[in-house]
Design a protein around this motif. Structure first.
Motif, PDB file in Angstrom:
ATOM      1  N   ASP A 181       0.833  -1.201   0.000  1.00  0.00           N
ATOM      2  CA  ASP A 181       0.000   0.000   0.000  1.00  0.00           C
ATOM      3  C   ASP A 181       0.867   1.249   0.000  1.00  0.00           C
ATOM      4  OD1 ASP A 181      -2.538  -1.357   0.184  1.00  0.00           O
ATOM      5  OD2 ASP A 181      -2.059  -1.771   2.286  1.00  0.00           O
ATOM      6  N   VAL A 182       1.909   1.254   0.836  1.00  0.00           N
ATOM      7  CA  VAL A 182       2.743   2.447   0.971  1.00  0.00           C
ATOM      8  C   VAL A 182       4.227   2.101   1.050  1.00  0.00           C
ATOM      9  CG1 VAL A 182       0.923   3.753   2.157  1.00  0.00           C
ATOM     10  CG2 VAL A 182       2.635   2.556   3.501  1.00  0.00           C
ATOM     11  N   GLY A 234      -3.848  -2.472   9.258  1.00  0.00           N
ATOM     12  CA  GLY A 234      -4.008  -3.299   8.067  1.00  0.00           C
ATOM     13  C   GLY A 234      -3.331  -2.773   6.811  1.00  0.00           C
ATOM     14  N   VAL A 235      -2.469  -1.776   6.946  1.00  0.00           N
ATOM     15  CA  VAL A 235      -1.772  -1.205   5.797  1.00  0.00           C
ATOM     16  C   VAL A 235      -0.504  -2.018   5.540  1.00  0.00           C
ATOM     17  CG1 VAL A 235      -0.640   0.860   4.877  1.00  0.00           C
ATOM     18  CG2 VAL A 235      -2.678   1.091   6.328  1.00  0.00           C
ATOM     19  N   LYS A 236      -0.297  -2.393   4.288  1.00  0.00           N
ATOM     20  CA  LYS A 236       0.928  -3.097   3.904  1.00  0.00           C
ATOM     21  C   LYS A 236       1.994  -2.049   3.615  1.00  0.00           C
ATOM     22  CE  LYS A 236      -1.573  -6.847   1.707  1.00  0.00           C
ATOM     23  NZ  LYS A 236      -1.901  -7.437   0.412  1.00  0.00           N
ATOM     24  N   GLU A 285      -3.386   9.241  15.022  1.00  0.00           N
ATOM     25  CA  GLU A 285      -4.399   9.848  14.146  1.00  0.00           C
ATOM     26  C   GLU A 285      -3.876   9.984  12.716  1.00  0.00           C
ATOM     27  OE1 GLU A 285      -6.801  12.698  17.290  1.00  0.00           O
ATOM     28  OE2 GLU A 285      -4.794  13.310  16.644  1.00  0.00           O
ATOM     29  N   VAL A 286      -2.599  10.313  12.571  1.00  0.00           N
ATOM     30  CA  VAL A 286      -1.974  10.382  11.247  1.00  0.00           C
ATOM     31  C   VAL A 286      -2.045   9.014  10.579  1.00  0.00           C
ATOM     32  CG1 VAL A 286       0.265  10.616  10.080  1.00  0.00           C
ATOM     33  CG2 VAL A 286      -0.480  12.360  11.722  1.00  0.00           C
ATOM     34  N   ASP A 326      -6.951   5.269   5.912  1.00  0.00           N
ATOM     35  CA  ASP A 326      -8.167   5.613   5.186  1.00  0.00           C
ATOM     36  C   ASP A 326      -7.857   5.960   3.737  1.00  0.00           C
ATOM     37  OD1 ASP A 326      -9.616   5.211   7.506  1.00  0.00           O
ATOM     38  OD2 ASP A 326      -9.844   7.359   7.956  1.00  0.00           O
ATOM     39  N   LEU A 327      -6.758   6.662   3.494  1.00  0.00           N
ATOM     40  CA  LEU A 327      -6.352   7.040   2.139  1.00  0.00           C
ATOM     41  C   LEU A 327      -6.105   5.818   1.269  1.00  0.00           C
ATOM     42  CD1 LEU A 327      -5.299   9.144   0.016  1.00  0.00           C
ATOM     43  CD2 LEU A 327      -3.032   8.774   1.047  1.00  0.00           C
ATOM     44  N   VAL A 328      -5.370   4.849   1.787  1.00  0.00           N
ATOM     45  CA  VAL A 328      -5.028   3.698   0.948  1.00  0.00           C
ATOM     46  C   VAL A 328      -6.142   2.673   0.852  1.00  0.00           C
ATOM     47  CG1 VAL A 328      -2.550   3.993   1.292  1.00  0.00           C
ATOM     48  CG2 VAL A 328      -3.805   2.442   2.796  1.00  0.00           C
TER      49      VAL A 328
END
Length: 137
Positions: free
Chosen positions: A6-7, A31-33, A126-127, A133-135
């Motif tokens: 994701d990032v 849950g962001v990869k 929060e960041v 949410d963006l990805v």
């Protein structure tokens, strides 16, 4: 593409065990990869080539802008090379931590022109939620 992330988390080497690790852990908990050099470059692997692969496999770039990062890009380090590639690409989000957009603008007006986040306004948690949410889109 196998191992798509994701990032890609771009950061100063000096922040790898501090703010960068904190942001990485918070993103992964949501849950962001995340491609993160500390876990994605195995011992004995060619550092620059693995970074190149990580950049190619990531949808969004996140640049953790700290005082250390500003020093590193001024000195044309690996973080500076990563930033060059990320600026060429699509989505790129600066995360200001312990410095200001004005200080970033002195070193990289192109990065400072991107809409970003600031840990003086939102907590690191929060960041991370906003980036997750963006990805998710």
């Amino acid at each position: 593409m196998p191992d798509l992330r994701d990032v890609f988390l771009c950061h100063a080497w000096d922040d790898r065990q501090g703010a960068a690790k904190e942001l990485h852990d918070l993103l992964e908990a949501r849950g962001v990869k995340v491609w993160f050099s500390e876990k994605d470059i195995a011992l004995g692997e060619p550092f620059l080539r693995e970074i190149d692969r990580g950049l190619a496999k990531s949808r969004v770039g996140i640049v953790l802008v700290t005082p250390n990062f500003l020093k590193r890009i001024h000195g044309r380090s690996i973080a500076d090379k990563e930033l060059s590639v990320l600026l060429h690409g699509g989505k790129l989000v600066p995360v200001i931590h312990g410095t200001t957009f004005a200080e970033l603008n002195e070193e990289s007006p192109m990065l400072a022109s991107r809409n970003g986040l600031n840990t003086s306004e939102d907590s690191m948690a929060e960041v991370a939620t906003k980036l997750a949410d963006l990805v998710a889109i």
